[in-house]
Design an enzyme around this catalytic site. Structure first.
Site, PDB file in Angstrom:
ATOM      1  N   LYS A  49      -3.256  -0.033  -2.481  1.00 57.62           N
ATOM      2  CA  LYS A  49      -3.524  -1.363  -3.030  1.00 57.62           C
ATOM      3  C   LYS A  49      -4.106  -2.234  -1.925  1.00 57.62           C
ATOM      4  O   LYS A  49      -3.930  -1.984  -0.729  1.00 57.62           O
ATOM      5  CB  LYS A  49      -2.250  -2.008  -3.597  1.00 57.62           C
ATOM      6  CG  LYS A  49      -1.092  -2.197  -2.603  1.00 57.62           C
ATOM      7  CD  LYS A  49      -1.196  -3.409  -1.721  1.00 57.62           C
ATOM      8  CE  LYS A  49       0.009  -3.555  -0.786  1.00 57.62           C
ATOM      9  NZ  LYS A  49      -0.212  -4.564   0.293  1.00 57.62           N
TER      10      LYS A  49
ATOM     11  N   ALA B  67      -0.199   0.364   7.272  1.00 56.36           N
ATOM     12  CA  ALA B  67      -1.575  -0.093   7.078  1.00 56.36           C
ATOM     13  C   ALA B  67      -1.701  -1.330   6.201  1.00 56.36           C
ATOM     14  O   ALA B  67      -2.758  -1.943   6.149  1.00 56.36           O
ATOM     15  CB  ALA B  67      -2.404   1.048   6.471  1.00 56.36           C
TER      16      ALA B  67
ATOM     17  N   LEU C  40      -1.413  -0.991   2.977  1.00 61.60           N
ATOM     18  CA  LEU C  40      -1.982  -0.420   1.750  1.00 61.60           C
ATOM     19  C   LEU C  40      -0.913  -0.027   0.737  1.00 61.60           C
ATOM     20  O   LEU C  40      -1.235   0.410  -0.365  1.00 61.60           O
ATOM     21  CB  LEU C  40      -2.839   0.802   2.084  1.00 61.60           C
ATOM     22  CG  LEU C  40      -4.032   0.551   3.017  1.00 61.60           C
ATOM     23  CD1 LEU C  40      -4.685   1.874   3.411  1.00 61.60           C
ATOM     24  CD2 LEU C  40      -5.055  -0.371   2.359  1.00 61.60           C
ATOM     25  N   GLY C  41       0.357  -0.160   1.123  1.00 57.70           N
ATOM     26  CA  GLY C  41       1.448   0.138   0.201  1.00 57.70           C
ATOM     27  C   GLY C  41       1.720   1.608  -0.003  1.00 57.70           C
ATOM     28  O   GLY C  41       2.293   1.992  -1.029  1.00 57.70           O
TER      29      GLY C  41
ATOM     30  N   SER D 199       5.415   2.663  -0.749  1.00 59.80           N
ATOM     31  CA  SER D 199       5.823   2.077  -2.029  1.00 59.80           C
ATOM     32  C   SER D 199       5.132   2.764  -3.196  1.00 59.80           C
ATOM     33  O   SER D 199       5.739   3.004  -4.252  1.00 59.80           O
ATOM     34  CB  SER D 199       5.501   0.577  -2.047  1.00 59.80           C
ATOM     35  OG  SER D 199       6.258  -0.117  -1.083  1.00 59.80           O
ATOM     36  N   SER D 200       3.860   3.083  -3.022  1.00 62.36           N
ATOM     37  CA  SER D 200       3.118   3.781  -4.069  1.00 62.36           C
ATOM     38  C   SER D 200       3.683   5.177  -4.293  1.00 62.36           C
ATOM     39  O   SER D 200       3.803   5.641  -5.445  1.00 62.36           O
ATOM     40  CB  SER D 200       1.641   3.856  -3.696  1.00 62.36           C
ATOM     41  OG  SER D 200       0.873   4.397  -4.742  1.00 62.36           O
TER      42      SER D 200
ATOM     43  N   ASP E  98       7.029  -3.906  -2.852  1.00 61.78           N
ATOM     44  CA  ASP E  98       5.733  -3.557  -3.443  1.00 61.78           C
ATOM     45  C   ASP E  98       5.815  -2.440  -4.483  1.00 61.78           C
ATOM     46  O   ASP E  98       4.812  -2.150  -5.148  1.00 61.78           O
ATOM     47  CB  ASP E  98       4.742  -3.131  -2.351  1.00 61.78           C
ATOM     48  CG  ASP E  98       4.190  -4.309  -1.564  1.00 61.78           C
ATOM     49  OD1 ASP E  98       4.340  -5.454  -2.030  1.00 61.78           O
ATOM     50  OD2 ASP E  98       3.619  -4.086  -0.482  1.00 61.78           O
TER      51      ASP E  98
END
Length: 286
Positions: free
Chosen positions: A13, A104, A106-107, A110-111, A143
């Site tokens: 993300k 980073a 960018l999650g 969490s993703s 996130d």
């Protein structure tokens, strides 16, 4: 022999902007941000397992299994199912194939957790809806819910109250400087703006928005400041999350590719297009 029964992406993300608009009584900060997904992702592969056992295969991480967010997601979902009286769950093995850089903004972790929750819930009979999965995810990381929600959104609260939006879907050049960001150092930094004027889901694109962490990260890490200045020569550039990645916005993939050719080879960089429907949701509804 184990059989691959499901393969799902765990996409990155971006925070298209990130404001802090105040501090809450519980110590957390009230945020406003826009989340948009990228067509660039880690991959989770789910396999059948003998004897109803559970396992995690992670080729790239040095994180102990009990601290891995995928394993934490599996454990939390099993507990929730058991509380519902569903105890006879088929075993499975999850293989995590990393593509996203860590630390980073960018999650990635969490993703990974969100994709594990969504995938396992489907394999186990879809007894939980998105809201229930998000409640589990919220305990794993702030996130995680947005990746379960699965649509580009204007987010408020601690980043978990969503209003769906459809921002433009340009091409992005994402670059990770070789620095490690301390989130605690960012929140304690005197330059951090903690009282931004609120914007709305309808007007944020007409307002002067920014990422409040960007000047702080640039102050603490000259490498980030220098890279940002270099990327600004090619396109609008911003920090995502609390860093360390910077993203530059382009109308075409070719323009992004030309800029990428100027990025030092020792830095991690990639090109991706914005996605308003998460690649995870797109895969599940194909």
């Amino acid at each position: 022999m184990a059989v691959n029964i499901l393969t799902l992406p765990a996409p990155a993300k971006l925070n298209l902007f990130l404001h802090i608009i105040g501090r809450r009584s519980d110590g957390y900060h009230n945020l406003q941000t826009v989340f948009q997904f990228l067509d660039y992702a880690d991959t989770l592969k789910f396999y059948t397992a003998a004897d109803d056992k559970f396992d995690l295969i992670d080729h790239d991480s040095h994180i102990p299994r009990d601290e891995n967010l995928v394993w934490k997601a599996l454990t939390a979902l099993r507990k929730t199912y058991e509380e519902k009286g569903i105890t006879q769950l088929p075993g499975c093995s999850i293989e995590l194939i990393k593509r996203l850089p860590q630390g980073a903004g960018l999650g990635g972790g969490s993703s990974n957790a969100a994709t594990a929750l969504v995938g396992l819930n489907q394999l186990w009979g879809s007894h939980l809806n998105s809201t229930e999965l998000q409640a589990i995810g919220r305990k794993l990381g702030a996130d995680v819910p947005v990746f379960i929600h699965g649509h580009a959104c204007f987010a408020e609260g601690i980043g978990d109250v969503f209003t769906n939006i459809t921002p433009p879907t340009p091409w992005y050049l994402v670059v990770k400087p070789n620095v490690s960001i301390s989130t605690a150092a960012l929140f304690s930094h005197p330059k951090l703006e903690r009282n931004c004027s609120p914007v709305t889901a309808d007007n944020w694109q007409q307002q002067k928005v920014a990422n409040v962490f960007e000047p702080v990260v640039c102050d603490l890490h000259t490498e980030v400041a220098m890279l940002r200045r270099a990327l600004l020569e090619y396109a609008p550039t911003r920090l995502t999350g609390s860093g360390a990645c910077l993203f530059s916005t382009f109308e075409t993939r070719q323009a992004a590719k030309e800029a990428q050719q100027q990025v030092p080879k020792e830095l991690c960089s990639f090109i991706a297009q914005g996605q308003n429907r998460s690649p995870l949701i797109q895969t599940l509804t194909q």
